[in-house]
Design a protein around this motif. Structure first.
Motif, PDB file in Angstrom:
ATOM      1  N   ASN A  99       0.821  -1.252  -0.085  1.00  0.00           N
ATOM      2  CA  ASN A  99      -0.088  -0.022  -0.107  1.00  0.00           C
ATOM      3  C   ASN A  99       0.735   1.048   0.025  1.00  0.00           C
ATOM      4  N   PRO A 100       0.498   2.436  -0.869  1.00  0.00           N
ATOM      5  CA  PRO A 100       1.339   3.446  -0.923  1.00  0.00           C
ATOM      6  C   PRO A 100       1.581   4.042   0.629  1.00  0.00           C
ATOM      7  N   ALA A 101       0.495   3.995   1.447  1.00  0.00           N
ATOM      8  CA  ALA A 101       0.649   4.674   2.870  1.00  0.00           C
ATOM      9  C   ALA A 101       1.604   3.940   3.856  1.00  0.00           C
ATOM     10  N   PHE A 102       1.961   2.439   3.510  1.00  0.00           N
ATOM     11  CA  PHE A 102       2.708   1.848   4.069  1.00  0.00           C
ATOM     12  C   PHE A 102       4.317   2.300   3.750  1.00  0.00           C
ATOM     13  N   ASN A 103       4.514   2.823   2.489  1.00  0.00           N
ATOM     14  CA  ASN A 103       5.909   3.065   1.945  1.00  0.00           C
ATOM     15  C   ASN A 103       6.079   4.448   2.073  1.00  0.00           C
ATOM     16  N   GLU A 104       5.091   5.577   1.553  1.00  0.00           N
ATOM     17  CA  GLU A 104       5.584   6.840   1.535  1.00  0.00           C
ATOM     18  C   GLU A 104       5.564   7.777   2.464  1.00  0.00           C
ATOM     19  N   GLU A 105       6.358   8.375   2.605  1.00  0.00           N
ATOM     20  CA  GLU A 105       6.294   9.593   3.720  1.00  0.00           C
ATOM     21  C   GLU A 105       5.359  10.456   3.385  1.00  0.00           C
ATOM     22  N   ILE A 106       4.391  10.652   4.350  1.00  0.00           N
ATOM     23  CA  ILE A 106       3.174  11.464   4.087  1.00  0.00           C
ATOM     24  C   ILE A 106       3.286  12.690   4.605  1.00  0.00           C
ATOM     25  N   PHE A 107       4.048  13.255   5.761  1.00  0.00           N
ATOM     26  CA  PHE A 107       4.345  14.377   6.429  1.00  0.00           C
ATOM     27  C   PHE A 107       2.939  15.048   6.491  1.00  0.00           C
ATOM     28  N   ALA A 108       2.019  14.459   7.093  1.00  0.00           N
ATOM     29  CA  ALA A 108       0.926  14.923   7.648  1.00  0.00           C
ATOM     30  C   ALA A 108       0.183  14.226   8.758  1.00  0.00           C
ATOM     31  N   PRO A 109      -1.082  14.776   9.241  1.00  0.00           N
ATOM     32  CA  PRO A 109      -1.314  13.691  10.417  1.00  0.00           C
ATOM     33  C   PRO A 109      -2.067  12.618  10.275  1.00  0.00           C
ATOM     34  N   VAL A 110      -1.474  11.611   9.565  1.00  0.00           N
ATOM     35  CA  VAL A 110      -2.265  10.303   9.321  1.00  0.00           C
ATOM     36  C   VAL A 110      -1.467   8.948   9.754  1.00  0.00           C
ATOM     37  N   ALA A 111      -2.380   8.453  10.709  1.00  0.00           N
ATOM     38  CA  ALA A 111      -1.869   6.969  11.352  1.00  0.00           C
ATOM     39  C   ALA A 111      -2.102   6.066  10.451  1.00  0.00           C
ATOM     40  N   VAL A 112      -0.929   5.476  10.332  1.00  0.00           N
ATOM     41  CA  VAL A 112      -0.956   4.168   9.406  1.00  0.00           C
ATOM     42  C   VAL A 112      -1.007   2.746  10.193  1.00  0.00           C
ATOM     43  N   VAL A 113      -1.882   2.024  10.536  1.00  0.00           N
ATOM     44  CA  VAL A 113      -2.017   0.970  11.681  1.00  0.00           C
ATOM     45  C   VAL A 113      -1.975  -0.351  10.862  1.00  0.00           C
ATOM     46  N   VAL A 114      -0.883  -1.220  11.200  1.00  0.00           N
ATOM     47  CA  VAL A 114      -0.649  -2.285  10.728  1.00  0.00           C
ATOM     48  C   VAL A 114      -0.660  -3.605  11.693  1.00  0.00           C
ATOM     49  N   PRO A 115      -1.310  -4.437  11.697  1.00  0.00           N
ATOM     50  CA  PRO A 115      -1.119  -5.577  12.834  1.00  0.00           C
ATOM     51  C   PRO A 115      -0.096  -6.662  12.483  1.00  0.00           C
ATOM     52  N   PHE A 116       0.200  -7.362  13.503  1.00  0.00           N
ATOM     53  CA  PHE A 116       1.458  -8.293  13.193  1.00  0.00           C
ATOM     54  C   PHE A 116       1.038  -9.323  14.163  1.00  0.00           C
ATOM     55  N   ASP A 117       1.710 -10.457  14.058  1.00  0.00           N
ATOM     56  CA  ASP A 117       1.327 -11.743  14.941  1.00  0.00           C
ATOM     57  C   ASP A 117       2.596 -11.824  15.815  1.00  0.00           C
ATOM     58  N   ARG A 118       3.674 -12.163  15.212  1.00  0.00           N
ATOM     59  CA  ARG A 118       4.838 -12.524  15.991  1.00  0.00           C
ATOM     60  C   ARG A 118       6.075 -11.543  16.035  1.00  0.00           C
ATOM     61  N   ASP A 119       6.781 -11.537  17.101  1.00  0.00           N
ATOM     62  CA  ASP A 119       7.972 -10.432  16.943  1.00  0.00           C
ATOM     63  C   ASP A 119       8.652 -10.423  15.986  1.00  0.00           C
ATOM     64  N   ASP A 120       9.123 -11.509  15.335  1.00  0.00           N
ATOM     65  CA  ASP A 120       9.954 -11.522  13.999  1.00  0.00           C
ATOM     66  C   ASP A 120       9.304 -10.947  12.866  1.00  0.00           C
ATOM     67  N   GLU A 121       7.842 -11.156  13.103  1.00  0.00           N
ATOM     68  CA  GLU A 121       7.274 -10.185  11.837  1.00  0.00           C
ATOM     69  C   GLU A 121       7.103  -8.752  12.106  1.00  0.00           C
ATOM     70  N   ALA A 122       7.146  -8.400  13.373  1.00  0.00           N
ATOM     71  CA  ALA A 122       7.281  -6.998  13.389  1.00  0.00           C
ATOM     72  C   ALA A 122       8.653  -6.364  13.021  1.00  0.00           C
ATOM     73  N   VAL A 123       9.689  -7.109  13.287  1.00  0.00           N
ATOM     74  CA  VAL A 123      11.042  -6.742  12.874  1.00  0.00           C
ATOM     75  C   VAL A 123      11.019  -6.702  11.510  1.00  0.00           C
ATOM     76  N   ALA A 124      10.519  -7.689  10.700  1.00  0.00           N
ATOM     77  CA  ALA A 124      10.508  -7.622   9.333  1.00  0.00           C
ATOM     78  C   ALA A 124       9.655  -6.405   8.647  1.00  0.00           C
ATOM     79  N   LEU A 125       8.450  -6.149   9.369  1.00  0.00           N
ATOM     80  CA  LEU A 125       7.669  -5.073   8.760  1.00  0.00           C
ATOM     81  C   LEU A 125       8.373  -3.666   9.099  1.00  0.00           C
TER      82      LEU A 125
END
Length: 487
Positions: A376-402
């Motif tokens: 998703n563009p919101a995951f990758n692009e710097e928005i420089f505006a008041p936008v929270a992009v909330v992404v779930p993860f399951d394991r700690d390893d997945e958090a590191v990868a994200l």
């Protein structure tokens, strides 16, 4: 708007500073983003003025570098006192010209004064070391000023992000040519020039020259300029780095970020929300360290999202000069339209707009996006505006990868009640700044500040990094008499 004691309009209006207040090649209006009101005008420097100032600075720098250390320290101490004395005036300009809330403006004014105080201690620091050598020969490594430092500063924290380079560079015996962003040239340029003028800095050591891209290009290519310190977007930083490298200049690049805050499932939910809101919405998200991605462990994700949406809806947006608000305006229509485009593209790519996403003039609503995947563009692009992009993860390893799945590497944070777990996770994150049990927006002047990858070129500025950044090594040996070499 201008205070008669500190910044009388007749002193700086339509002028730049080269040791004296001078008319520039042209001028442009100073606009209040909240209302569109014209607050004054600033001069715009052309390449010819850049060349004149760089040459003059190189001449003035020689005596300054040879001045007693306490002479330099006294100027910095006096500038710090003046910054504290005129804090109310400085805050008012930050609110009006940059759209800062009073909370943010007050913090910026105080940390800028702190930067001056810390710089005042640099002239009396050790500048080298004695190296091992043979009998009858002294071998020393000493730090020497670079000469003229070019500083190109941004609009978002205009005073501090210029001052954190200008103050230590001057303290260590350099001259400075400062090119502030024309959108915030009073906060990021006029205020600094005025502080040092009143503090007694000898003329010619500081040049304050607002200008466009042509002025910046002239600064990066001028033969009298030894170093460029640039803070701004990654796209602009690449151009500055390329140009400075072509002319063999030292270059410090402090660039953008898509910073991740990791919220583990053992976190205190209310504290996690407080940290997220601060990291995402402070100064309307117009901060390189802003929390660009909020990674939340799935076990607490639904409750977290519900609380964050409620928090976003509770934040008041408005003119910070007239109302006590949480968010002020974005800097201009271009930045607003960029944010709107990214949000629309995110929704088109499958994200859910939980709240916000709309704007009135330059006032952008606090926004929350969920259902954002890696493509998703919101995951990758710097928005420089008041936008929270909330992404779930399951394991700690997945958090590191994200978290590491980004071209950027500026700042990351982890919120957890288990510090050991957070530290183990943090050791695997590719970032220049790491905060355990804190959000991503942090700077205290005394810390080395710098990012990796697309967030910078591995340099740091601040604290112990300042001597390294604004000086260069010289090897010096001394013998009682010249040796008789056998050739």
């Amino acid at each position: 708007m201008a205070t008669q004691g500190f910044l009388p309009a007749e002193l700086w209006a339509g002028k730049l500073f080269d040791g004296q207040w001078q008319a520039g090649a042209s001028s442009q209006p100073v606009l209040e983003p909240a209302t569109g009101t014209v607050l004054g005008s600033v001069a715009m420097a052309d390449p010819a003025q850049i060349a004149r100032s760089a040459a003059a600075a190189a001449t003035a720098q020689r005596d300054w570098a040879n001045a007693p250390y306490d002479t330099r320290a006294q100027v910095l101490r006096r500038a710090a006192q003046l910054a504290e004395q005129h804090e109310a005036d400085i805050v008012e300009w930050l609110v009006r010209e940059s759209g800062s809330t009073r909370l943010k403006a007050g913090f910026e004014a105080r940390i800028s004064a702190k930067a001056l105080q810390e710089a005042a201690a640099l002239p009396s620091r050790s500048i080298g070391e004695m190296l091992p050598s043979s009998p009858g020969r002294l071998s020393l490594a000493r730090r020497r000023p670079l000469g003229v430092v070019g500083v190109i500063s941004p609009f978002n924290f205009p005073l501090y992000l210029a001052m954190r380079a200008v103050a230590p560079a001057l303290a260590l015996g350099n001259a400075v040519v400062l090119k502030p962003d024309p959108r915030t040239a009073v906060c990021g340029g006029v205020v600094i020039a005025r502080l040092f003028e009143l503090a007694g800095l000898p003329a010619g050591l500081l040049h304050m020259l607002p200008g466009d891209g042509a002025a910046g290009a002239a600064l990066t290519s001028d033969p009298h300029v030894a170093m460029i310190q640039f803070t701004g977007s990654t796209a602009a930083g690449r151009k500055v780095g390329e140009a400075a490298g072509r002319h063999l200049k030292k270059v410090s690049l402090e660039l953008g970020g898509k910073n991740a805050l990791i919220v583990l499932d053992d976190a205190d939910l209310d504290l996690a929300i407080a940290n997220t809101a601060w990291g995402v919405y402070l100064h309307q998200g117009q901060i390189c360290m802003a929390t660009g991605r909020v990674l939340v462990q799935r076990g607490i994700y639904p409750q977290f999202l519900e609380k964050l949406v409620a928090k976003a809806r509770s934040l008041q947006v408005g003119d910070p000069a007239t109302t006590d608000v949480a968010l002020g305006p974005l800097i201009n229509a271009q930045q607003r339209d960029h944010a709107a485009r990214v949000v629309a593209a995110a929704v088109a790519a499958g994200a859910t707009l939980e709240t916000g996403g709309s704007y009135r003039e330059l006032f952008f609503e606090p926004t929350v996006l969920s259902g954002v995947d890696r493509d998703n563009p919101a995951f990758n692009e710097e928005i420089f505006a008041p936008v929270a992009v909330v992404v779930p993860f399951d394991r700690d390893d997945e958090a590191v990868a994200l978290a590491n799945d980004s071209d950027y590497g500026l700042s990351m944070g982890i919120v957890s009640s288990n510090v050991g777990r957070a530290l183990q996770l943090g050791e695997r994150l590719h970032t220049g700044l790491l905060h355990i049990n804190d959000q991503t927006v942090n700077d205290e002047v005394i810390n080395p500040f710098g990012g990796v990858a697309a967030s910078g070129n591995g340099s740091s500025i601040g604290g112990p990094a300042n001597i390294e950044e604004f000086t260069q090594w010289q090897w010096l040996t001394i013998k009682g008499e010249a040796p008789a070499y056998p050739l």
